[in-house]
Each structure stands twice: as structure tokens, then as C-alpha cells.
Design a protein around this motif. Structure first.
Motif, mmCIF file in Angstrom:
data_model
loop_
_atom_site.group_PDB
_atom_site.id
_atom_site.type_symbol
_atom_site.label_atom_id
_atom_site.label_comp_id
_atom_site.label_asym_id
_atom_site.label_seq_id
_atom_site.Cartn_x
_atom_site.Cartn_y
_atom_site.Cartn_z
ATOM 1 N N ASP A 1 -13.834 83.410 -60.295
ATOM 2 C CA ASP A 1 -13.115 82.466 -61.136
ATOM 3 C C ASP A 1 -13.752 82.486 -62.524
ATOM 4 N N HIS A 2 -12.915 82.440 -63.539
ATOM 5 C CA HIS A 2 -13.371 82.445 -64.929
ATOM 6 C C HIS A 2 -12.155 82.268 -65.828
ATOM 7 N N GLU A 3 -12.428 82.186 -67.119
ATOM 8 C CA GLU A 3 -11.346 82.064 -68.099
ATOM 9 C C GLU A 3 -11.308 83.275 -69.027
ATOM 10 N N LEU A 4 -11.874 84.379 -68.583
ATOM 11 C CA LEU A 4 -11.935 85.576 -69.423
ATOM 12 C C LEU A 4 -10.569 86.238 -69.575
ATOM 13 N N THR A 5 -9.702 86.066 -68.580
ATOM 14 C CA THR A 5 -8.371 86.678 -68.594
ATOM 15 C C THR A 5 -7.351 85.629 -68.182
ATOM 16 N N GLU A 6 -6.081 85.919 -68.416
ATOM 17 C CA GLU A 6 -5.050 84.923 -68.110
ATOM 18 C C GLU A 6 -4.774 84.822 -66.622
ATOM 19 N N ASN A 7 -5.204 85.820 -65.841
ATOM 20 C CA ASN A 7 -4.976 85.782 -64.407
ATOM 21 C C ASN A 7 -6.061 86.580 -63.702
ATOM 22 N N ILE A 8 -6.264 86.289 -62.423
ATOM 23 C CA ILE A 8 -7.210 87.022 -61.583
ATOM 24 C C ILE A 8 -6.458 87.463 -60.333
ATOM 25 N N VAL A 9 -6.534 88.750 -60.036
ATOM 26 C CA VAL A 9 -5.862 89.312 -58.868
ATOM 27 C C VAL A 9 -6.902 89.480 -57.761
ATOM 28 N N HIS A 10 -6.799 88.644 -56.734
ATOM 29 C CA HIS A 10 -7.716 88.750 -55.599
ATOM 30 C C HIS A 10 -7.127 89.705 -54.563
ATOM 31 N N LEU A 11 -7.923 90.646 -54.107
ATOM 32 C CA LEU A 11 -7.553 91.437 -52.936
ATOM 33 C C LEU A 11 -8.301 90.835 -51.754
ATOM 34 N N VAL A 12 -7.548 90.333 -50.776
ATOM 35 C CA VAL A 12 -8.111 89.504 -49.713
ATOM 36 C C VAL A 12 -7.889 90.157 -48.347
ATOM 37 N N LEU A 13 -8.962 90.251 -47.574
ATOM 38 C CA LEU A 13 -8.837 90.677 -46.183
ATOM 39 C C LEU A 13 -8.575 89.456 -45.318
ATOM 40 N N ALA A 14 -7.542 89.540 -44.484
ATOM 41 C CA ALA A 14 -7.194 88.443 -43.578
ATOM 42 C C ALA A 14 -6.548 89.031 -42.328
ATOM 43 N N LYS A 15 -6.498 88.227 -41.289
ATOM 44 C CA LYS A 15 -5.906 88.674 -40.028
ATOM 45 C C LYS A 15 -4.553 88.006 -39.802
ATOM 46 N N ILE A 16 -3.593 88.816 -39.407
ATOM 47 C CA ILE A 16 -2.272 88.306 -39.029
ATOM 48 C C ILE A 16 -2.313 87.975 -37.539
ATOM 49 N N PRO A 17 -2.055 86.731 -37.156
ATOM 50 C CA PRO A 17 -2.117 86.374 -35.726
ATOM 51 C C PRO A 17 -1.105 87.165 -34.905
ATOM 52 N N GLY A 18 -1.446 87.365 -33.643
ATOM 53 C CA GLY A 18 -0.532 88.025 -32.721
ATOM 54 C C GLY A 18 0.578 87.086 -32.278
ATOM 55 N N PRO A 19 1.471 87.566 -31.409
ATOM 56 C CA PRO A 19 2.598 86.734 -30.928
ATOM 57 C C PRO A 19 2.142 85.436 -30.273
ATOM 58 N N ASP A 20 0.926 85.434 -29.708
ATOM 59 C CA ASP A 20 0.418 84.225 -29.055
ATOM 60 C C ASP A 20 -0.270 83.285 -30.037
ATOM 61 N N GLY A 21 -0.263 83.658 -31.327
ATOM 62 C CA GLY A 21 -0.881 82.814 -32.330
ATOM 63 C C GLY A 21 -2.372 83.009 -32.483
ATOM 64 N N LYS A 22 -2.958 83.888 -31.669
ATOM 65 C CA LYS A 22 -4.387 84.127 -31.727
ATOM 66 C C LYS A 22 -4.697 85.326 -32.616
#
Length: 612
Positions: free
Chosen positions: A206-227
Motif C-alpha cells: 500500500d502506498h500513494e506512489l501510483t494511482e492504483n496497485i495491482v495485487h496478484l493473489v494466491l487463493a483457493k477455490i473451494p470444491g463442490p462440498d465447500g471445502k
């Protein structure tokens, strides 16, 4: 007057790595030695004017969070703007993206000036790496909206991997990504998800050096059972901008649900904001509900594949950062040793207090410490530039040569990151030692260089992770093809060096060392038990790295002795001295490291916890 760094870069880039020959390739046809030189001139000037004078400023005026935004000193804004306006964010990119189509070799050499001048101001590598990952794995619109605006300097980029409960163990991340309502797959910017979770150690989060910051985020998509799927198979990659944008790259005025939870206050690199970020906690609810909006990059479950494109690039950049901090300390301690009067020479009236004092550099042990720094840091610079040259060969070369370059780079990447991180840090320690008590104070910059450099053994894959990658994967993959290719490459240098009487003994020494590494590799894996093989992966990596650096120095020395009189005698003498030092003082160290590897020594691994 040419600076020592510029002189070294000119030799390595042009005389050793033959950058001029790249201009024969279509991609670099518009360039010449003159255009390469102009880029180096520009970057050296910006680094000298906008970075170096403020290295101490950003160390003492750390980023502050006022509850609304992160506050950075004005010099950081000025330096970042100068860097963006120079075009270096897109230096190696296509003309169509506003790039200069420079060889990566030249880009790396040019960026070294910023790292040497102020590493924590000059930390722009994540933006470029982020944009490159989107270029490779993103959709055309993602490339146009996100990557292009990072390359032109409007926006900055991060990578969000670690979590408070899962540092290097990415299989244990818990950030979730769920589809954002009906028809979420149809968003033109990519399948739209809601992200909820916490990320840690986010540089420039986070900062004010640029008008926007593009985060590349690793996350998990839950399976059909929600886990969440255990392990790394369920990890996906998402573009999560701080401010939402439309398909033309315009800010919509909506703040994404990404909140700054706090700043990390660090030992070094204090000028670079390092953050904890909360995704989807509801502090900035967007479009009526909590959950940060993120756009899928690539295919579900292939997040690590996409992100590691960025991480491998970052690892080479970290090796360069460590190298330049080592060189900054070397230059500072060399200057100090040439001017500081201290004591009298041993064996020539050293006890005669009436005799005039001599400069530090006239003492043999100070010369030892200076030569160690020179051999570590200039050798590491040569290695990292060689890896940059391999990137160019892998991208623009033909057939087998390109394939070999990519394979060789795979094997060398753990060394390019880890060896400078360890031994250029040692160089910084020696720089402090040369300064004596003054080196331990803030009156001189060498203590800051050490503090800044201590990070490089940790981030973008710790020392132990790099070692496990080297011995556990890189040297055994494809039936050991990469290790065999490195052995042939080193062997070619050995064969050349044998023809020069001055280098023949070193060629023999390196050949023996190479054989020892090969034998240790086989012995480590003799039982096929990874636990036994990898118990001493770090000593293996230390020995492996020393052999690689000895090869680099031998190859450099061969070029030095093949040169005409166009190079200065002093510069040549220094390079030859550093080569001799490495073979006399450093390469013999590999015996102890490899002994525990060959024996699969279990001293460390087998010791019971309560014995500690």
C-alpha cells in the motif's frame, strides 16, 4: 571519470558476455553498443541524483500509516517518478507495449545502478515481475488493462503469497475465492471472484506512489462440498486491484475490499513499505457486499504455475540486489581503507611510535578483506549477468542453443539467488570490519548495507528452500540433464584455460572440484531417501555455488588474458587478483561441505528435540 561500477559493467556486458552480438538478432536490431551505453548513462545519472543522496533518508524516515494512507518521504515519490519516466519498467518489452526491446542483460546491468544507490528506494522489481506474469498467463484484455498500465508507470504491482499462518508453506494458505454471483464467468476482465483472507509480508502493498496497485493473489477455490482442497493443487491466481477499473483501464471510483491491516517494521529495506493486507474483511465493501473482487488469471488450480513465472524472475533479481549491496559496501570500505591512517606495517618498524602511520590498505589483513569482498561481489555480478544473458538466449536463440540456455538457467537460478545472498552479506560484514568501531555506528553507511542485505537470504524462497530445490529437484531432473549440461559448460572453460600457462593450475583445480560435486550428488541420493539426501542440502549448495563462482572467475580471467591493451592495467590486475584469491582461499573450502553430503551425515537431522 568512469565509476568503478560502470567500468566493471562495461567489461562484463561487452567484453565478457558479448552483448553487442545480440544486435544481430531481429528483436534487438535497432540497438547498438551506443544505445546500450546511453541506457546505462541515463540510469547511472538518475541513480546518482535521485537515489544515492536519499539512501539514509529512507532508512530513518520509515513508512507511516495515518489510518487512511501510507506516508512516504518526498524523495521516494521523486525517485519512483524518475524511474518510471526513464522507461525502465518496460525496458525489455515489445515496442507495442511502449518498451525498448532491450536485451534482459542490458536491463539487468542498468538496474544495478539503482540497487547500488538505494535498494529500498529502487525496489521496482515486483511491478515488472507482476506485469510479466500477466503477459504470459493473462487474457489479452488483462494484458492490455493491467500489464500495460504497470509497464507505463501508472500503476504498481505486488505478489501476495504468504499468510500469517503459512509463510513459505504455500500448501497451507487459507485465502478463499468464490464465484461472484450469477454469470461471474462472463466478466470481460476475467472470471470474477470474491476473495476473503489475510496476506503477510507484502512489499509495496500500500502506498500513494501510483494511482492504483495491482495485487496478484494466491487463493483457493473451494470444491463442490465447500471445502478447500488440501495441498497446492487447489491454488489459483487472481488479479485484485486496489481500485476497481473498467475495460479501458479507467478507475471507476470504487475502492476494492482490500484493507491495510498494518506495516511491518524491518531490520533493513526500511524505505520499502511492507504490509499485512486483509482481503474481504468488509472495511471497504464493494458493490453491496464484502469480499475483494479478483479476476482469475489462467486456469483454476494453476496458480502456482502462473506465480512461479514471477518468482523465478524475482529470485534472480534478489541475487542482483544482494550483489549490489555487497558492492556498495566494498566501494565504501575501499575508499575508507585508502584514506584512514591506522598503525604501522608489521616487520618494518611497526613498534616505532615515532614512525608515520600508514593507510589501512597497506596492511595485509585489510587487503585480504578487500580482496574477499571483490571476489565475492564482482564474481556474483558476473554470475547474475550471465544468467540474464541466458534469459536472452532462451527467448531469442535458436533450436538447441535456446533449449540449453533455459535448462542451464533452471539449474543456476538457486545459486544466482542464494550464493550472493550469503557471501555478499559476508562481504558487508567485512566492510564493517575494515571500518572498525566506526563501521558499527550510523556515521558510515556500511552498517545499513549489512542490515539491508540480511533480508536476501529470507525472501523469495529462504536459503534452505533454495538448497532443497537445487539438490532435490534441479540437479536430478530429466535424469540429471541440467547438471550434465553445466558440467559440459564448465568443462569447455577448463579446456580453454588449460591452454594458458597462468590458468592451467586453476583449470586442474576446478576440474577436480567439479568431479567432487558430481560424486557428492550421487552419494547423497545413493539410498534414494529424500530425507537422507536433503539433510545437508545447504552445505551442498554452498559447495556447488563455490564451484560455479570458481568457473565464472576462471572464464573471466581467460577473457582478461585474451584482451588487448584497451582495458586498464589496474582493472585487469584487480580481476586476476580476485580470481587468484578465489582459487587459493575459497574453492578449497568445498571439501568440508561435501564431506557431510557424501556421508549423508545425520548429526543435525537425527538430534532429538529435547537435546537442544
Amino acid at each position: 571519470m568512469t565509476s568503478p561500477l560502470r567500468s566493471t559493467l562495461d567489461f562484463l556486458v561487452h567484453d565478457w558476455l558479448q552483448a553487442d552480438s545480440l544486435t544481430a538478432r531481429e528483436r534487438f536490431a535497432d540497438h547498438s553498443r551506443e544505445t546500450f551505453g546511453a541506457v546505462l548513462d541515463t540510469c547511472e545519472r538518475i541513480a546518482r541524483e535521485k537515489y544515492a543522496p536519499f539512501n539514509r533518508t529512507v532508512d530513518t524516515q520509515e513508512p507511516q500509516f495515518d489510518g487512511e494512507k501510507v506516508i512516504l518521504p518526498q524523495c521516494t515519490h521523486d525517485a519512483r517518478l524518475a524511474y518510471a519516466e526513464s522507461g525502465m519498467l518496460s525496458a525489455a518489452q515489445d515496442y507495442a507495449l511502449g518498451g525498448m526491446q532491450l536485451p534482459y542483460l542490458v536491463e539487468s546491468a542498468a538496474n544495478s545502478f539503482f540497487a547500488c544507490a538505494s535498494i529500498s528506494i529502487g525496489s521496482n522489481l515486483l511491478t515488472t515481475g507482476n506485469a510479466n506474469a500477466i503477459l504470459v498467463h493473462g487474457t489479452p484484455l488483462q494484458q492490455q488493462v493491467f500489464a500495460a498500465n504497470e509497464f507505463n508507470g501508472r500503476w504498481a504491482g505486488t505478489m501476495c503469497l504468504s499468510e500469517p499462518q503459512a509463510g513459505s508453506s504455500l500448501s497451507d494458505i487459507a485465502t478463499r475465492a468464490t464465484g461472484d454471483g450469477e454469470g461471474f464467468e462472463a466478466d470481460p476482465l476475467g472470471p470474477r471472484y470474491r476473495l476473503r483472507g489475510n496476506k503477510m509480508w507484502i512489499s509495496s502493498g500500500d502506498h500513494e506512489l501510483t494511482e492504483n496497485i495491482v495485487h496478484l493473489v494466491l487463493a483457493k477455490i473451494p470444491g463442490p462440498d465447500g471445502k478447500l482442497v488440501p495441498g497446492v493443487k487447489g491454488i489459483s491466481l487472481f488479479i485484485c486491484p486496489k481500485h476497481l477499473v473498467d475495460t479501458e483501464g479507467r478507475l471507476t471510483g470504487e475502492r476494492n475490499d482490500v484493507a491495510l491491516a498494518g506495516l511491518n517494521h524491518k531490520l533493513g529495506w526500511r524505505g520499502t513499505t511492507n504490509t499485512l493486507l486483509n482481503f474481504g474483511e468488509g472495511r471497504h465493501p464493494v458493490r453491496g457486499s464484502a469480499g475483494a473482487i479478483g479476476y482469475l488469471v489462467g486456469q483454476p488450480g494453476e496458480g502456482l504455475k502462473c506465480m512461479f513465472h514471477m518468482m523465478n524472475e524475482a529470485r534472480i533479481s534478489i541475487g542482483m540486489a544482494a550483489t549490489m549491496l555487497g558492492l556498495a559496501g566494498y566501494y565504501a570500505s575501499l575508499d575508507y581503507a585508502k584514506t584512514r591512517l591506522q598503525g604501522r606495517p608489521v616487520g618494518s618498524g611497526g613498534k616505532d611510535a615515532s614512525a608515520p602511520q600508514v593507510r589501512l590498505i597497506e596492511h595485509a589483513d585489510v587487503k585480504r578483506m578487500l580482496l574477499a569482498q571483490k571476489s565475492y561481489c564482482e564474481g556474483a555480478l558476473a554470475l547474475n549477468l550471465y544468467c540474464a544473458r541466458l534469459v536472452d538466449e532462451g527467448r531469442t536463440g535458436q533450436g538447441q542453443a535456446a533449449a540449453d540456455a533455459r535448462l542451464l538457467l533452471e539449474v543456476l537460478t538457486p545459486i544466482a539467488k542464494s550464493w550472493p545472498s550469503e557471501f555478499c552479506l559476508e562481504a558487508n560484514s567485512l566492510a564493517i570490519q575494515i571500518h572498525g568501531g566506526y563501521g558499527y555506528t550510523r556515521d558510515f553507511p556500511v552498517e545499513q548495507y549489512w542490515r539491508d542485505n540480511r533480508l536476501n537470504m529470507i525472501h523469495e524462497g529462504t536459503h534452505g528452500i533454495q538448497a532443497a530445490d537445487l539438490l532435490g529437484r534441479k540437479v536430478v531432473m530429466q535424469g540429471g540433464a541440467g547438471l550434465q549440461l553445466l558440467a559440459r559448460t564448465v568443462g569447455a572453460t577448463i579446456a580453454q584455460a588449460r591452454q594458458t600457462p597462468e590458468l592451467a593450475p586453476y583449470a586442474q583445480q576446478l576440474e577436480q572440484a567439479l568431479q567432487e560435486v558430481g560424486a557428492a550428488t550421487q552419494a547423497a541420493w545413493a539410498t534414494g531417501n529424500p530425507g537422507e539426501a536433503l539433510a545437508n542440502a545447504v552445505p551442498y549448495m554452498q559447495a556447488f555455488g563455490h564451484v560455479v563462482l570458481a568457473w565464472v572467475w576462471l572464464d573471466v580471467a581467460h577473457v582478461v588474458l585474451s584482451q588487448d591493451a584497451s582495458l586498464s592495467i589496474a582493472a585487469n590486475a584487480g580481476r586476476m587478483g580476485a580470481c587468484r584469491y578465489f582459487f587459493h582461499y575459497e574453492l578449497p573450502r568445498i571439501g568440508a561441505w561435501l564431506q557431510v553430503v557424501r556421508q549423508r551425515d545425520a548429526t543435525c537431522a537425527a538430534l532429538a528435540e529435547d537435546a537442544f
